[in-house]
Design a protein around this motif. Sequence first.
Motif, short mmCIF file in Angstrom:
data_model
loop_
_atom_site.label_atom_id
_atom_site.label_comp_id
_atom_site.label_asym_id
_atom_site.label_seq_id
_atom_site.Cartn_x
_atom_site.Cartn_y
_atom_site.Cartn_z
N PHE A 136 1.04 1.79 8.00
CA PHE A 136 0.52 0.44 7.85
C PHE A 136 1.69 -0.54 7.82
N ARG A 137 1.36 -1.83 8.01
CA ARG A 137 2.42 -2.83 7.99
C ARG A 137 3.01 -2.99 6.59
N THR A 138 2.12 -3.02 5.59
CA THR A 138 2.56 -3.27 4.22
C THR A 138 1.58 -2.64 3.24
N ALA A 139 1.94 -2.61 1.96
CA ALA A 139 1.16 -1.88 0.96
C ALA A 139 -0.27 -2.36 0.82
N ASP A 140 -0.50 -3.68 0.96
CA ASP A 140 -1.86 -4.18 0.74
C ASP A 140 -2.80 -3.87 1.90
N LYS A 141 -2.30 -3.20 2.94
CA LYS A 141 -3.14 -2.76 4.05
C LYS A 141 -3.43 -1.26 4.01
N VAL A 142 -2.84 -0.55 3.05
CA VAL A 142 -3.02 0.90 2.97
C VAL A 142 -4.47 1.23 2.60
N MET A 143 -5.06 2.16 3.33
CA MET A 143 -6.45 2.56 3.07
C MET A 143 -6.63 4.06 3.25
N LEU A 144 -7.59 4.60 2.52
CA LEU A 144 -8.13 5.95 2.69
C LEU A 144 -7.19 7.10 2.33
N SER A 145 -6.03 6.82 1.78
CA SER A 145 -5.10 7.91 1.47
C SER A 145 -5.72 8.90 0.48
N TYR A 146 -6.45 8.39 -0.51
CA TYR A 146 -7.07 9.28 -1.49
C TYR A 146 -8.22 10.08 -0.88
N ASP A 147 -8.87 9.51 0.13
CA ASP A 147 -9.96 10.22 0.80
C ASP A 147 -9.44 11.45 1.53
N PHE A 148 -8.29 11.32 2.19
CA PHE A 148 -7.69 12.47 2.85
C PHE A 148 -7.37 13.56 1.83
N ALA A 149 -6.80 13.14 0.71
CA ALA A 149 -6.42 14.10 -0.34
C ALA A 149 -7.65 14.81 -0.90
N LYS A 150 -8.76 14.10 -1.06
CA LYS A 150 -9.99 14.71 -1.59
C LYS A 150 -10.53 15.78 -0.65
N ASN A 151 -10.21 15.67 0.61
CA ASN A 151 -10.64 16.68 1.58
C ASN A 151 -9.75 17.92 1.56
N THR A 164 5.46 0.67 0.05
CA THR A 164 4.95 1.89 -0.56
C THR A 164 5.15 3.03 0.42
N GLY A 165 5.28 4.23 -0.10
CA GLY A 165 5.43 5.41 0.75
C GLY A 165 6.73 5.41 1.53
N HIS A 166 6.71 6.09 2.67
CA HIS A 166 7.89 6.18 3.54
C HIS A 166 8.17 4.83 4.19
N HIS A 167 9.41 4.40 4.15
CA HIS A 167 9.80 3.13 4.77
C HIS A 167 10.09 3.37 6.25
N GLY A 168 9.14 3.00 7.10
CA GLY A 168 9.34 3.20 8.53
C GLY A 168 8.05 3.57 9.23
N PHE A 169 8.21 4.11 10.44
CA PHE A 169 7.05 4.43 11.27
C PHE A 169 6.59 5.87 11.06
N VAL A 170 5.38 6.17 11.54
CA VAL A 170 4.80 7.50 11.36
C VAL A 170 5.57 8.56 12.14
N THR A 171 6.30 8.16 13.16
CA THR A 171 7.00 9.12 14.01
C THR A 171 8.10 9.87 13.25
N GLU A 172 8.71 9.21 12.28
CA GLU A 172 9.80 9.86 11.54
C GLU A 172 9.29 11.03 10.69
N PRO A 173 8.25 10.83 9.85
CA PRO A 173 7.70 11.98 9.12
C PRO A 173 7.10 13.04 10.04
N LEU A 174 6.58 12.62 11.20
CA LEU A 174 6.04 13.61 12.14
C LEU A 174 7.14 14.53 12.64
#
Length: 256
Positions: A136-151, A164-174
């Motif tokens: 996400f762009r910033t913390a106030d746009k983060v959604m559904l993270s707890y829903d993934f964890a519940k699954n 919040t979380g990793h500073h950067g794009f999704v490609t780095e953690p991937l």
Amino acid sequence: MNYTCGTFKITDKKLIAKDIYDMRIHCPEVADIATPGQFVHIKADGFFLRRPISICEIYSEDGEIRIVFEIRGKGTQQIATLEIGDEIDIMAPLGNGFEILPSGSKAVLIGGGVGTPPMLELSRLYGENAHAIIGFRTADKVMLSYDFAKNGSTVKVCTEDGTTGHHGFVTEPLKKYLEGEKPDIIYACGPRAMLAAVIEIAKKHGIRCQVSLEERMGCGVGACLGCACKSVKDGEEHLTHVCKDGPVYESDEVIL
């Protein structure tokens, strides 16, 4: 294409992040046949064109579906004014969804912004065999993270500004995840630049990848040319309709 067009009751509504709404809709006809990756086409009062929104979760036992969307303009702003008990006018389910691999297969789910919701039904199906990376762009746009964890899925949150979380794009953690694991498939939905980068990473590691394209649409059923995109089949370039031929494509079929 088998779909329903009608008005259905909203059974739940929440504001889950800045300008991001979560709704449940009672529509048994849709819930019975919907698959992950398909979408609904919603009529906003006062607007000629419908708005496409991905199906987030499917509750077939309750006859309901869940949608999560961000206010992006006047149309989605109008949809966001609907409340619990109101009727919502939808065409659904539309498009071709993701292919679900056999039980025990491992999947990586990549969501960018409003491309995150369609990953959640995949998380429910794969459970602990899914690893979600959502950006996400910033913390106030983060959604559904707890829903993934519940699954039972593991989840990594990324923000471009590092709030919040990793500073950067999704490609780095991937890239880091693939150093130690080789999943059977990568699913992705989000901005085209993100999809292009994910496709390149998947190709480098020899991992199958399916992507869902976000595109402006007119009719939603392939009758107009509003969502035409270039794709490749058997070595030949074609124009396809994201609403009808997609929104999900094999990564080696799309030209971004």
